[in-house]
Motif scaffolding. Structure first.
Motif, mmCIF file in Angstrom:
data_model
loop_
_atom_site.group_PDB
_atom_site.id
_atom_site.type_symbol
_atom_site.label_atom_id
_atom_site.label_comp_id
_atom_site.label_asym_id
_atom_site.label_seq_id
_atom_site.Cartn_x
_atom_site.Cartn_y
_atom_site.Cartn_z
ATOM 1 N N CYS A 169 0.849 -1.179 0.000
ATOM 2 C CA CYS A 169 0.000 0.000 0.000
ATOM 3 C C CYS A 169 0.890 1.236 0.000
ATOM 4 C CB CYS A 169 -0.893 0.027 1.240
ATOM 5 S SG CYS A 169 -2.555 -0.644 0.983
ATOM 6 N N GLY A 218 -3.782 4.337 -1.999
ATOM 7 C CA GLY A 218 -4.059 3.118 -2.760
ATOM 8 C C GLY A 218 -4.014 3.351 -4.259
ATOM 9 N N VAL A 251 -4.546 -0.966 -3.346
ATOM 10 C CA VAL A 251 -3.741 -2.086 -2.855
ATOM 11 C C VAL A 251 -3.187 -2.823 -4.069
ATOM 12 C CG1 VAL A 251 -3.765 -4.237 -1.538
ATOM 13 C CG2 VAL A 251 -5.215 -2.312 -0.824
ATOM 14 N N CYS A 288 -6.189 2.082 0.804
ATOM 15 C CA CYS A 288 -5.068 2.082 1.743
ATOM 16 C C CYS A 288 -5.247 3.225 2.730
ATOM 17 C CB CYS A 288 -3.737 2.251 1.013
ATOM 18 S SG CYS A 288 -3.311 0.879 -0.081
#
Length: 294
Positions: free
Chosen positions: A152, A156, A158, A177
């Motif tokens: 992360c 973000g 992810v 994130c």
């Protein structure tokens, strides 16, 4: 004049003797027993139902209650989910995107209040007729499995093995994130472990916030109770929990194929044994040999 008794195939000797006195039953014959009284049937049915419920809870499916908001909006506080405990018996392991229930690996629930169910609730939970209120279990989404690198940066998205995840299940208004220190990370998941996160990213104390623990935030696969596959209650929240398509994108990694193969073998084995028992020894094959069919 001879005659036969109505409703039987026996000879005239089985008919009642003169004077209306029934003839004695021949040796070895027992009179048919009457129906069992209902007061004897009900306890037996209750015992059978409880045993079946206990077996189902132990080996097949168990209900769990959602105690927090960490999986919103996929799961709401108070939802009841059904968890598949059967497929792990055949070598299935959690995959990316699965929602799983797992035993607390490193006292993640230390600050959570402990429930105090009454004896009736304990008994019903023990046999699986209601969700357990005092098991120290958690429910999160598997983001990465053994060998994956998950990271992360900023808000973000992810990334898993360098591939960004499209996560429509993340709670509205949250970022994939979190921008605090523990929400920024790059980790490689050890084999045999999982990296898990809640769908309510800014309200979930998941793997990100336990990186200083003994397991460094990872969840051992052996701690997994099973995969949640349906929201069963309340009926207004009923839903099947699918694996989001983003986890199947090319390059993110191959999904495990062990479970379908194992289940296929498990299903085929009883059929093969049944066929072997039915076939007489030495029966010719259809192709001209002896033994089993080709």
């Amino acid at each position: 004049m001879s005659s036969e008794a109505v409703g039987t195939d026996g000879p005239a000797e089985d008919a009642p003797e003169s004077g209306g006195v029934p003839a004695a039953d021949p040796p070895g014959r027992r009179r048919a027993a009457g129906p069992r009284p209902m007061w004897k049937e009900i306890p037996l049915l209750v015992v059978v139902a409880l045993v079946l419920a206990l077996l189902i809870k132990t080996f097949f499916v168990q209900a769990f209650s959602i105690p927090s908001d960490s999986m919103q909006n996929t799961l709401q506080r108070g939802d009841r989910v059904l968890v598949d405990k059967f497929t792990p018996w055949f070598g299935s392991t959690p995959e990316r995107g699965d929602v799983v229930v797992f035993h607390d690996p490193d006292d993640w629930l230390a600050d959570e209040p402990t429930a105090h169910p009454n004896p009736l609730q304990k008994a019903l939970a023990f046999v699986g007729l209601m969700p357990s209120a005092n098991e120290r279990d958690l429910i999160k989404r598997v983001i990465a499995v053994g060998g994956d690198t998950v990271e992360c940066h900023g808000s973000g998205p992810v990334e898993v093995n360098g591939k960004p995840l499209a996560e429509p299940y993340v709670y509205a208004g949250n970022t994939p994130c979190s921008t605090d220190n523990q929400g920024q990370f790059t980790v490689t998941v050890p084999h045999g472990d999982l990296w898990v996160m809640g769908d309510h990213r800014q309200d979930s104390a998941d793997s990100r916030y336990h990186q200083d623990d003994a397991h460094q935030g990872f969840v051992p696969v052996g701690n997994v109770v099973g995969r949640a596959f349906v929201v069963g209650w309340p009926l207004s929240h009923w839903a099947v929990l699918h694996v989001p398509g983003t986890f199947g994108q090319p390059g993110i990694g191959a999904a495990s194929a062990a479970a379908p193969g194992a289940l296929g073998m498990a299903g085929a084995a009883p059929l093969v044994l049944w066929r072997r028992r039915r076939r007489p020894a030495g029966r010719p094959r259809e192709n001209g040999g002896t033994g089993e069919r080709a």
